[in-house]
Write a protein that holds these residues in place. Structure first.
Motif, PDB file in Angstrom:
ATOM      1  N   GLY A  42       0.844  -1.176   0.133  1.00  0.00           N
ATOM      2  CA  GLY A  42      -0.032  -0.048   0.078  1.00  0.00           C
ATOM      3  C   GLY A  42       0.730   1.278  -0.039  1.00  0.00           C
ATOM      4  N   GLY A  43       2.072   1.233  -0.016  1.00  0.00           N
ATOM      5  CA  GLY A  43       3.032   2.515  -0.080  1.00  0.00           C
ATOM      6  C   GLY A  43       3.583   2.801   1.189  1.00  0.00           C
ATOM      7  N   ILE A  44       3.208   2.161   2.205  1.00  0.00           N
ATOM      8  CA  ILE A  44       3.983   2.570   3.382  1.00  0.00           C
ATOM      9  C   ILE A  44       5.384   2.177   3.638  1.00  0.00           C
ATOM     10  CG2 ILE A  44       3.956   2.548   5.878  1.00  0.00           C
ATOM     11  CD1 ILE A  44       0.968   1.866   5.973  1.00  0.00           C
ATOM     12  N   GLN A  45       6.403   3.166   3.773  1.00  0.00           N
ATOM     13  CA  GLN A  45       7.705   2.731   3.917  1.00  0.00           C
ATOM     14  C   GLN A  45       8.031   2.350   5.315  1.00  0.00           C
ATOM     15  OE1 GLN A  45       9.765   6.544   2.900  1.00  0.00           O
ATOM     16  NE2 GLN A  45       8.980   6.328   0.628  1.00  0.00           N
ATOM     17  N   GLU A 114      21.454   5.945   0.750  1.00  0.00           N
ATOM     18  CA  GLU A 114      21.037   4.744   0.301  1.00  0.00           C
ATOM     19  C   GLU A 114      19.761   4.069   0.897  1.00  0.00           C
ATOM     20  OE1 GLU A 114      22.593   2.155  -1.963  1.00  0.00           O
ATOM     21  OE2 GLU A 114      23.105   4.104  -2.534  1.00  0.00           O
ATOM     22  N   ALA A 115      19.622   4.289   2.267  1.00  0.00           N
ATOM     23  CA  ALA A 115      18.503   3.928   3.100  1.00  0.00           C
ATOM     24  C   ALA A 115      17.407   4.494   2.334  1.00  0.00           C
ATOM     25  CB  ALA A 115      18.620   4.005   4.239  1.00  0.00           C
ATOM     26  N   ASN A 116      17.404   6.026   2.012  1.00  0.00           N
ATOM     27  CA  ASN A 116      16.235   6.481   1.705  1.00  0.00           C
ATOM     28  C   ASN A 116      15.813   5.895   0.250  1.00  0.00           C
ATOM     29  OD1 ASN A 116      15.201   8.672   3.139  1.00  0.00           O
ATOM     30  ND2 ASN A 116      16.812   9.901   2.825  1.00  0.00           N
ATOM     31  N   ARG A 117      16.901   5.610  -0.742  1.00  0.00           N
ATOM     32  CA  ARG A 117      16.822   5.112  -1.945  1.00  0.00           C
ATOM     33  C   ARG A 117      15.795   3.682  -1.980  1.00  0.00           C
ATOM     34  NH1 ARG A 117      18.993   1.058  -4.682  1.00  0.00           N
ATOM     35  NH2 ARG A 117      20.492   0.815  -3.156  1.00  0.00           N
ATOM     36  N   PHE A 119      13.869   2.851   0.559  1.00  0.00           N
ATOM     37  CA  PHE A 119      12.594   3.023   0.891  1.00  0.00           C
ATOM     38  C   PHE A 119      11.675   3.684  -0.430  1.00  0.00           C
ATOM     39  CE2 PHE A 119      13.672   4.136   5.618  1.00  0.00           C
ATOM     40  CZ  PHE A 119      13.084   2.922   5.819  1.00  0.00           C
ATOM     41  N   GLU A 120      12.316   4.591  -1.071  1.00  0.00           N
ATOM     42  CA  GLU A 120      11.601   4.859  -2.350  1.00  0.00           C
ATOM     43  C   GLU A 120      11.258   3.667  -3.301  1.00  0.00           C
ATOM     44  OE1 GLU A 120      10.211   7.819  -2.493  1.00  0.00           O
ATOM     45  OE2 GLU A 120      11.257   8.654  -0.745  1.00  0.00           O
ATOM     46  N   GLU A 121      12.197   2.774  -3.311  1.00  0.00           N
ATOM     47  CA  GLU A 121      11.839   1.609  -4.131  1.00  0.00           C
ATOM     48  C   GLU A 121      10.676   0.695  -3.716  1.00  0.00           C
ATOM     49  OE1 GLU A 121      15.972   0.347  -5.027  1.00  0.00           O
ATOM     50  OE2 GLU A 121      16.150   1.891  -6.257  1.00  0.00           O
ATOM     51  N   GLY A 122      10.499   0.945  -2.517  1.00  0.00           N
ATOM     52  CA  GLY A 122       9.422  -0.049  -1.932  1.00  0.00           C
ATOM     53  C   GLY A 122      10.008  -1.165  -0.786  1.00  0.00           C
ATOM     54  N   GLN A 123      11.389  -0.866  -0.724  1.00  0.00           N
ATOM     55  CA  GLN A 123      11.851  -2.230  -0.023  1.00  0.00           C
ATOM     56  C   GLN A 123      11.632  -1.918   1.533  1.00  0.00           C
ATOM     57  OE1 GLN A 123      15.988  -3.474  -1.218  1.00  0.00           O
ATOM     58  NE2 GLN A 123      15.988  -1.667  -2.648  1.00  0.00           N
ATOM     59  N   GLU A 148      16.930  10.134  12.051  1.00  0.00           N
ATOM     60  CA  GLU A 148      17.767  10.412  10.812  1.00  0.00           C
ATOM     61  C   GLU A 148      16.900  10.291   9.623  1.00  0.00           C
ATOM     62  OE1 GLU A 148      22.576   8.948  11.384  1.00  0.00           O
ATOM     63  OE2 GLU A 148      21.069   7.352  11.792  1.00  0.00           O
ATOM     64  N   MET A 149      16.068   9.128   9.602  1.00  0.00           N
ATOM     65  CA  MET A 149      15.454   8.886   8.447  1.00  0.00           C
ATOM     66  C   MET A 149      14.037   9.830   8.527  1.00  0.00           C
ATOM     67  SD  MET A 149      17.357   6.898   6.898  1.00  0.00           S
ATOM     68  CE  MET A 149      16.567   6.973   5.672  1.00  0.00           C
ATOM     69  N   GLU A 150      13.972  10.495   9.267  1.00  0.00           N
ATOM     70  CA  GLU A 150      12.578  11.231   9.275  1.00  0.00           C
ATOM     71  C   GLU A 150      11.628  10.571   9.346  1.00  0.00           C
ATOM     72  OE1 GLU A 150      13.403  15.155   6.951  1.00  0.00           O
ATOM     73  OE2 GLU A 150      15.094  14.025   6.320  1.00  0.00           O
TER      74      GLU A 150
END
Length: 235
Positions: A42-45, A114-117, A119-123, A148-150
């Motif tokens: 559903g898109g939640i990171q 890298e962690a943000n990337r 998250f954005e890729e749905g991992q 850190e990851m907001e």
């Protein structure tokens, strides 16, 4: 509570052991994965931090130096994240594991970018190894990564179904909070996270929610914003 965009979920190592009491119980971990999967779809990171209590709990012998004991604990969390990550993958999710120290090719060295990337890729992103330093718990580790990851909120899946004014296991008259401020948590030393982590939450305005891991669909409901436990508020 409104559904969050990015959350960090804390799982206890003991919970992974299920009825075995130690190591891994595959059925227990698969049940967690099945609860997380719909929210990922559903898109939640979702980021996950796991304790190491199913292998190692603190300094278990005076023959071992405290920093070395803490390093054993850090490695226990790495093992847990590798295992749970693989179970998540077997359920059709993509994952990545980050550690604050090098673990060969088993994990990636933590980088916010890298962690943000990922998250954005749905991992689903696993943060293993705590802070990488002794004297800091996985409580402090998850608060540090959440800041850190907001993240919007920290979700704490515990054996107890919320925050109480005293230990409900020893006091049947213990009062459960629906909401409680982080200031009250600190002042009354309520058992949510350790003091260092609580102060970090207060100073950085990071809310938390505590709920019972053993309740049916508790993780799935929490990820949708339906908290039946306790919400720890911040100004």
């Amino acid at each position: 509570m409104e559904k969050a965009r990015r959350v960090l979920l804390k799982l206890s190592g003991e919970a992974l052991a299920g009825p075995l009491g130690h190591g891994f119980d595959e059925a227990t971990v698969k049940a967690v994965a099945k609860q997380v999967k719909p929210s990922v779809a559903g898109g939640i990171q979702i980021g996950i931090v796991i304790g190491g209590g199913n292998f190692w709990r603190g300094r278990q012998s005076n023959a071992i130096d405290r920093p070395k004991a803490d390093q054993i604990g850090m490695l226990a969390t790495v093992m847990n994240c590798i295992y749970v990550s693989e179970i998540f993958r077997s359920e059709g999710m993509k994952t990545e594991i980050f550690t604050p120290f090098a673990c060969g090719t088993m994990t990636k060295l933590f980088s916010k970018d890298e962690a943000n990337r990922c998250f954005e890729e749905g991992q689903v992103v696993f943060f293993a190894g705590g802070t990488g330093h002794p004297y800091f718990s996985t409580d402090t580790g998850i608060v540090l990564r959440a800041i850190e990851m907001e993240a919007d909120i920290i979700l704490l899946a515990k054996a107890v179904d919320g925050v109480y004014d005293s230990d409900p296991r020893s006091n049947p008259e213990a009062k459960k909070y629906d909401t409680v401020s982080i200031e009250e948590v600190i002042a009354k030393k309520l058992a949510v996270v350790d003091l260092t982590a609580s102060i970090m939450c207060m100073e950085n305005h990071m809310p938390m929610a505590v709920f019972g891991l053993g309740e049916k669909d508790s993780i799935a409901n929490a990820l949708k914003g339906d908290i039946t436990g306790t919400i720890v508020t911040v100004e």
